[in-house]
Design an enzyme around this catalytic site. Structure first.
Site, PDB file in Angstrom:
ATOM      1  N   SER A 176       0.797  -1.222   0.000  1.00  0.00           N
ATOM      2  CA  SER A 176       0.000   0.000   0.000  1.00  0.00           C
ATOM      3  C   SER A 176       0.836   1.281   0.000  1.00  0.00           C
ATOM      4  O   SER A 176       0.377   2.297  -0.508  1.00  0.00           O
ATOM      5  CB  SER A 176      -0.968  -0.002   1.185  1.00  0.00           C
ATOM      6  OG  SER A 176      -0.288  -0.171   2.398  1.00  0.00           O
ATOM      7  N   HIS A 204      -5.388  -2.986  -2.870  1.00  0.00           N
ATOM      8  CA  HIS A 204      -5.009  -2.037  -3.926  1.00  0.00           C
ATOM      9  C   HIS A 204      -4.900  -2.669  -5.310  1.00  0.00           C
ATOM     10  O   HIS A 204      -4.605  -1.975  -6.277  1.00  0.00           O
ATOM     11  CB  HIS A 204      -3.683  -1.353  -3.569  1.00  0.00           C
ATOM     12  CG  HIS A 204      -3.760  -0.599  -2.287  1.00  0.00           C
ATOM     13  ND1 HIS A 204      -4.232   0.687  -2.208  1.00  0.00           N
ATOM     14  CD2 HIS A 204      -3.481  -0.977  -1.020  1.00  0.00           C
ATOM     15  CE1 HIS A 204      -4.214   1.085  -0.945  1.00  0.00           C
ATOM     16  NE2 HIS A 204      -3.766   0.091  -0.205  1.00  0.00           N
ATOM     17  N   LYS A 236     -11.638   1.338  -2.076  1.00  0.00           N
ATOM     18  CA  LYS A 236     -10.584   1.855  -2.949  1.00  0.00           C
ATOM     19  C   LYS A 236     -11.103   1.872  -4.397  1.00  0.00           C
ATOM     20  O   LYS A 236     -11.962   2.673  -4.702  1.00  0.00           O
ATOM     21  CB  LYS A 236      -9.312   1.062  -2.713  1.00  0.00           C
ATOM     22  CG  LYS A 236      -8.716   1.546  -1.379  1.00  0.00           C
ATOM     23  CD  LYS A 236      -7.885   0.626  -0.608  1.00  0.00           C
ATOM     24  CE  LYS A 236      -7.589   1.280   0.746  1.00  0.00           C
ATOM     25  NZ  LYS A 236      -7.094   0.354   1.738  1.00  0.00           N
TER      26      LYS A 236
HETATM   27  C1  LIG Z   1      -7.039   0.259   3.158  1.00  0.00           C
HETATM   28  C2  LIG Z   1      -6.491  -1.080   3.492  1.00  0.00           C
HETATM   29  C3  LIG Z   1      -7.137  -1.898   4.413  1.00  0.00           C
HETATM   30  C4  LIG Z   1      -8.305  -1.427   5.217  1.00  0.00           C
HETATM   31  O1  LIG Z   1      -9.468  -1.430   4.477  1.00  0.00           O
HETATM   32  P1  LIG Z   1     -10.696  -0.538   4.967  1.00  0.00           P
HETATM   33  O2  LIG Z   1     -11.859  -1.081   4.249  1.00  0.00           O
HETATM   34  O3  LIG Z   1     -10.365   0.853   4.601  1.00  0.00           O
HETATM   35  O4  LIG Z   1     -10.789  -0.742   6.465  1.00  0.00           O
HETATM   36  C5  LIG Z   1      -6.643  -3.169   4.593  1.00  0.00           C
HETATM   37  N1  LIG Z   1      -5.538  -3.603   3.927  1.00  0.00           N
HETATM   38  C6  LIG Z   1      -4.879  -2.819   3.066  1.00  0.00           C
HETATM   39  C7  LIG Z   1      -3.667  -3.351   2.370  1.00  0.00           C
HETATM   40  C8  LIG Z   1      -5.326  -1.526   2.831  1.00  0.00           C
HETATM   41  O5  LIG Z   1      -4.657  -0.742   2.008  1.00  0.00           O
END
Ligand SMILES: *Cc1c(COP(=O)(O)O)cnc(C)c1O
Length: 390
Positions: A176, A204, A236
């Site tokens: 990320s 992602h 995302k």
């Molecule tokens: C954003 C993210 C999460 C968390 O997801 P949310 O739905 O925002 O709680 C988990 N793992 C990774 C790798 C992320 O980038």
């Protein structure tokens, strides 16, 4: 004795690690208004430009009319609606897995999956650059927890050799804060040879990688036997909210029985699931979004390297510029903002000490001219700053 919060906060400020929330007064988009200022933003995870897409917004409104607002209860009581169920079926199809389970957030999906699968007497092995929610889940599980060197199959193998009990190897699909891909073919082969399971958090990758937007497992062509536990998030590239875990029938039934963050929380609003069905359709069918994004990524990387900026090894919309020093990263971010560009400085403890960076993220909603504006502003911002030694 009392809690000395003020000196904790003062220390954080002095270390240039204090965090503040930009306050958005416009919808999420590439053009945003923050504190009254119009800015061109390069920091959201809305990679396909679906968070404010008119058809997705319309589906959400229709969902509210049809299903009301709140989920009302947990899934196991009376909160599991037809909208949630249809989305689970569509996510299973997208991922090529027998089933998918909808979760209220990615953070909860990771805590739920890991704590349901391993506990005392077991082993969890994680890439050292994994997302915080995975690391937290590993600690909470009570399993023996060890972190291997980033994307290093040898380092993983040494730990696999010493593992006890059920062993879960956990990695981000796309990292990320760096944007690089997990070396899944090698990691999955090592794990299978030792009878361990692989869990991939592809928050992602979904929407960005793979012909159909099926993420890193589609990109590499990995089956449910290679990656028995697959996590995706909906906040995302899907542009909505929530998350899912995909895998075998037995895995999903196990999670329904034992994953506490699934059992003890209210279901997401069904209208969000309804909107996500629409965004999933756009994400799969509109391949032009991925193609356009790929062109923007190439344009940015070419321009940034011509400016002598330090890019990271990334072919994804996450294109961080490594700065090193937290103060300098903050100054650059501020200098960009003066020029109408919003890019967040990411500092420790989110990233390792000495690796502060500007986390530039690109979206299919950006144009080529937007990329050129960013590059122009970066050039000016860099020349406006005094050199600081790390
Ligand atoms: C954003 C993210 C999460 C968390 O997801 P949310 O739905 O925002 O709680 C988990 N793992 C990774 C790798 C992320 O980038």
């Amino acid at each position: 004795m009392s809690f000395d919060l003020s000196s904790r906060l003062a220390e954080r400020r002095a270390a240039h690690l204090y965090r503040q929330r930009p306050r958005l007064t416009s919808p999420q988009d590439v053009q945003v208004t923050v504190d009254g200022q119009q800015l061109l933003a390069f920091c959201s995870n809305d990679y396909l430009g679906l968070a404010n897409h008119p058809e997705v917004a319309e589906a959400m409104v229709e969902g509210v009319r049809r299903w009301g607002v709140g989920g009302g209860a947990s899934h196991l009581v009376i909160g599991h609606s037809e909208a949630h169920h249809q989305l689970e079926d569509a996510l299973a199809e997208l991922t090529g897995r027998p089933r998918a389970l909808l979760m209220s957030s990615g953070y909860m999906a990771n805590i739920g999956a890991i704590t349901a699968l391993v506990g005392q007497g077991d082993t969890v092995l994680q890439d050292r650059l994994n997302h915080a929610s995975l690391l937290d889940a590993g600690l909470l599980s009570g399993a023996r927890f060890s972190r291997y060197l980033h994307n290093d199959a040898d380092s993983l193998n040494k730990r696999l050799a010493k593992a006890v009990g059920n062993t879960l190897v956990v990695t981000d699909g796309v990292f990320s804060m760096d944007g690089d891909l997990a070396e899944l073919p090698a990691i999955c082969a090592q794990a299978r040879a030792r009878g361990a399971w692989v869990m991939v958090d592809d928050a992602h990758g979904f929407g960005c990688l793979g012909e159909q937007g099926g993420g890193v497992v589609e990109h590499y062509g990995l089956s449910v036997d290679d990656v028995p536990v697959l996590v995706g998030t909906l906040g995302k590239a899907f542009g909505t909210a929530g998350a899912f875990i995909a895998g075998s029938e037995e895995l999903i039934e196990t999670l329904i029985q034992f994953a506490r963050p699934y059992i003890y929380t209210t279901s997401q609003p069904p209208a969000v699931a309804w909107a996500t069905l629409k965004s999933l359709q756009l994400l799969r069918e509109e391949g032009w979004r991925r193609e356009h994004l790929a062109r923007l990524i190439a344009r940015f990387r070419e321009g940034a390297s011509a400016l002598g900026l330090q890019l990271m090894d990334s072919a994804t919309p996450i294109q961080p510029l490594l700065i090193g020093n937290s103060e300098r990263a903050m100054q650059l971010s501020a200098a960009l903002r003066e020029r109408g560009i919003l890019v967040t400085a990411i500092r420790p403890p989110t990233v390792p000490q000495g690796t502060a960076r500007l986390r530039v993220t690109l979206s299919a909603a950006h144009s080529g001219e937007d990329i050129d504006r960013l590059l122009g502003a970066l050039q000016q911002a860099l020349s406006s700053l005094p050199e600081i030694s790390a």
